[in-house]
Design a protein around this motif. Structure first.
Motif, PDB file in Angstrom:
ATOM      1  N   PHE A 432       7.726  29.830  82.652  1.00  0.00           N
ATOM      2  CA  PHE A 432       7.730  31.161  83.257  1.00  0.00           C
ATOM      3  C   PHE A 432       6.324  31.746  83.301  1.00  0.00           C
ATOM      4  O   PHE A 432       5.906  32.326  84.308  1.00  0.00           O
ATOM      5  N   LEU A 455      11.532  37.229  87.203  1.00  0.00           N
ATOM      6  CA  LEU A 455      11.438  36.329  86.063  1.00  0.00           C
ATOM      7  C   LEU A 455      11.674  37.072  84.743  1.00  0.00           C
ATOM      8  O   LEU A 455      12.316  36.541  83.825  1.00  0.00           O
ATOM      9  N   HIS A 469      17.635  29.454  84.368  1.00  0.00           N
ATOM     10  CA  HIS A 469      16.194  29.692  84.243  1.00  0.00           C
ATOM     11  C   HIS A 469      15.407  28.811  85.211  1.00  0.00           C
ATOM     12  O   HIS A 469      14.428  29.262  85.825  1.00  0.00           O
ATOM     13  N   VAL A 473      12.930  29.905  88.591  1.00  0.00           N
ATOM     14  CA  VAL A 473      11.609  29.364  88.934  1.00  0.00           C
ATOM     15  C   VAL A 473      11.622  28.790  90.345  1.00  0.00           C
ATOM     16  O   VAL A 473      10.693  29.020  91.140  1.00  0.00           O
ATOM     17  N   SER A 476      11.659  31.566  92.835  1.00  0.00           N
ATOM     18  CA  SER A 476      10.360  32.238  92.843  1.00  0.00           C
ATOM     19  C   SER A 476       9.354  31.450  93.674  1.00  0.00           C
ATOM     20  O   SER A 476       8.552  32.027  94.420  1.00  0.00           O
TER      21      SER A 476
END
Length: 495
Positions: A432, A455, A469, A473, A476
């Motif tokens: 992250f 995030l 999670h 990512v 993103s």
């Protein structure tokens, strides 16, 4: 959108950690660094080790209390005192509060006579205590690592000066959420899958990633915008978004409000309210959250047993239930649910205990959860691997789970037992933080701020499996790819 800042006091995103005198808001700077580098880690490690050695019901309560206290204090520092924001500390808050406060709430509120809390949930007291101890040990290590190696994500005086594009984003985003509900891409409990294959549409995937950040960004825009008709319209959008949040779940309501409070620190809004006025506004906010939580439970309770009920059906049934006055059982059910549902430690304790007696997966679960985030466009037969973490746990440890509280800890426990619980949060924290640095360098400031808020939201969720999670990512990366624009080495995030 542009950002204004004071380059004399803003913290750097990159390079060596900022000087100690710049790493704390307020005058008393030294205690914060010591608190997160030494005091909290030592407290969590010592209580965790003691609980591991003495795995009793009393030590379970003590360790839960310590974990919850540390996590809630950290959250108060970030939200209320506007302390430094670090991904590592967000993950710690998610786990210490999610597991610690959840277990403590059940321990204090459930009437169970002389039974231990673990016995009440048909589990072994030593196994549950060991799981809570592992949570504290893992969090203590991550607290120290985050304080030492992670510079704050946003500078102390980082502010966003908003223009009409921000308002356009608020209105467009709200309209997109409404379209999502109208088309069935979103509904009860959030994003809906297509058919029985478990796939989600492009719109549903976008909304699942965007909605939490949109709510936070709308709150920021409302606070920053000058008085007038447009500010009132933005406030209306914020209210509509809150209503649209209710069907997604109780935890979503709490998380969305939390992210809105965090985003508010990026505005110039600095009220000098009296303590009484703060208490009144805090009570109003708590009341709004409570109304949302009750409304969601009514949607759930009124349609109990009707698995094919649409969101409109649930709304209609909930209204009928409320108007009938027969709400005693529903209210009692809500009370019992709040007592028992917060205990999410049971599944983790079973996995950790099993990994100590049987061979763990050694990465099988991590590989599968990585496969889950590969876009279907690149994998024609992806539907063949769309099974849950519970399926892997069942195969590996001979369980029969269907739907449990997945998290980074449960993923780590399946693969590597206790050591997986230590290293999986560290690895995701590094991922992250690296992603935040990449988007900071390669994306415009507005886009990078939105991605980092997304995030942060993801890192604050306790019941988010490894694949969730990894999906954050992936999304993103996709979002930033459409706005790739290298920035000069000066800007809102540099000293």
């Amino acid at each position: 959108m542009s950002a204004t800042f004071n380059p004399q006091v803003d913290l750097s995103w990159r390079g060596s950690p900022a000087p100690l005198s710049m790493r704390r808001l307020g005058d008393n700077r030294e205690p914060l660094r010591r608190l997160y580098f030494l005091d909290f880690p030592l407290l969590l490690l010592s209580v965790g080790l003691l609980t591991w050695v003495l795995p009793t019901d009393t030590m379970l309560a003590v360790s839960s209390f310590v974990g919850a206290g540390v996590g809630l204090y950290s959250l108060w520092e970030i939200v209320i005192r506007r302390g430094p924001i670090r991904f590592a500390h967000f993950f710690c808050v998610a786990n210490t509060v999610g597991y610690g406060f959840g277990a403590l709430n059940s321990w204090l509120t459930i009437s169970r006579g002389t039974m231990s809390l673990a016995d009440f949930f048909n589990r072994d007291t030593a196994a549950v205590s060991h799981a809570m101890a592992a949570v504290l040990i893992s969090s203590g290590i991550l607290y120290a690592l985050g304080e030492i190696y992670e510079t704050p994500i946003f500078g102390t005086n980082f502010r966003l000066k908003l223009d009409n594009r921000a308002a356009a984003f608020v209105f467009f985003g709200t309209a997109l959420i409404i379209v999502g509900y109208a088309t069935g891409s979103m509904g009860y409990m959030g994003v809906n899958a297509i058919g029985n294959g478990g796939h989600v549409s492009v719109l549903a995937g976008l909304l699942g990633w965007l909605f939490p950040t949109l709510f936070a960004f709308t709150a920021l825009t409302f606070l920053e915008w000058p008085k007038g008709m447009l500010k009132s319209s933005i406030g209306l959008m914020l209210a509509m978004q809150f209503v649209l949040t209710v069907p997604t779940g109780r935890r979503s309501i709490v998380y969305y409000i939390m992210m809105a409070l965090i985003a508010a620190r990026f505005s110039s809004f600095r009220p000098s309210w009296s303590f009484l006025r703060k208490a009144v506004y805090a009570s109003i906010l708590a009341g709004v959250i409570a109304i949302g939580v009750v409304a969601f439970f009514y949607l759930r309770y009124a349609a109990w047993g009707k698995r094919k009920a649409t969101l409109l059906d649930r709304i209609s049934l909930a209204i009928d239930l409320y108007e009938s006055g027969n709400t005693a059982k529903a209210n009692q059910g809500l009370q019992q649910n709040l007592q028992k549902r917060t205990f999410v430690l049971g599944y983790l304790s079973d996995l950790l205990d099993a990994s100590m007696r049987m061979k763990p997966g050694y990465g099988i679960n991590a590989l599968h959860e990585f496969q889950l985030v590969v876009p279907s466009a690149f994998w024609e037969d992806k539907g063949a691997v769309l099974y849950s973490e519970e399926s892997i746990a069942n195969t590996q440890f001979n369980f029969a789970y269907k739907d449990e509280a997945n998290s980074l800890y449960t993923a780590g426990a399946i693969d590597f037992g206790f050591w997986g619980m230590i290293f999986y949060p560290i690895l995701i924290w590094m991922l992250f933080r690296g992603m935040a640095e990449i988007v900071r360098v390669n994306s415009p400031e507005m886009v990078s701020t939105i991605i980092i808020l997304a995030l942060l939201y993801n890192s604050l969720i306790t019941e988010a499996g490894l694949w969730v999670h990894l999906l954050a990512v992936r999304d993103s990366i996709l979002f930033s790819a459409f706005s790739f624009k290298p920035q000069p080495q000066t800007g809102a995030f540099h000293p």
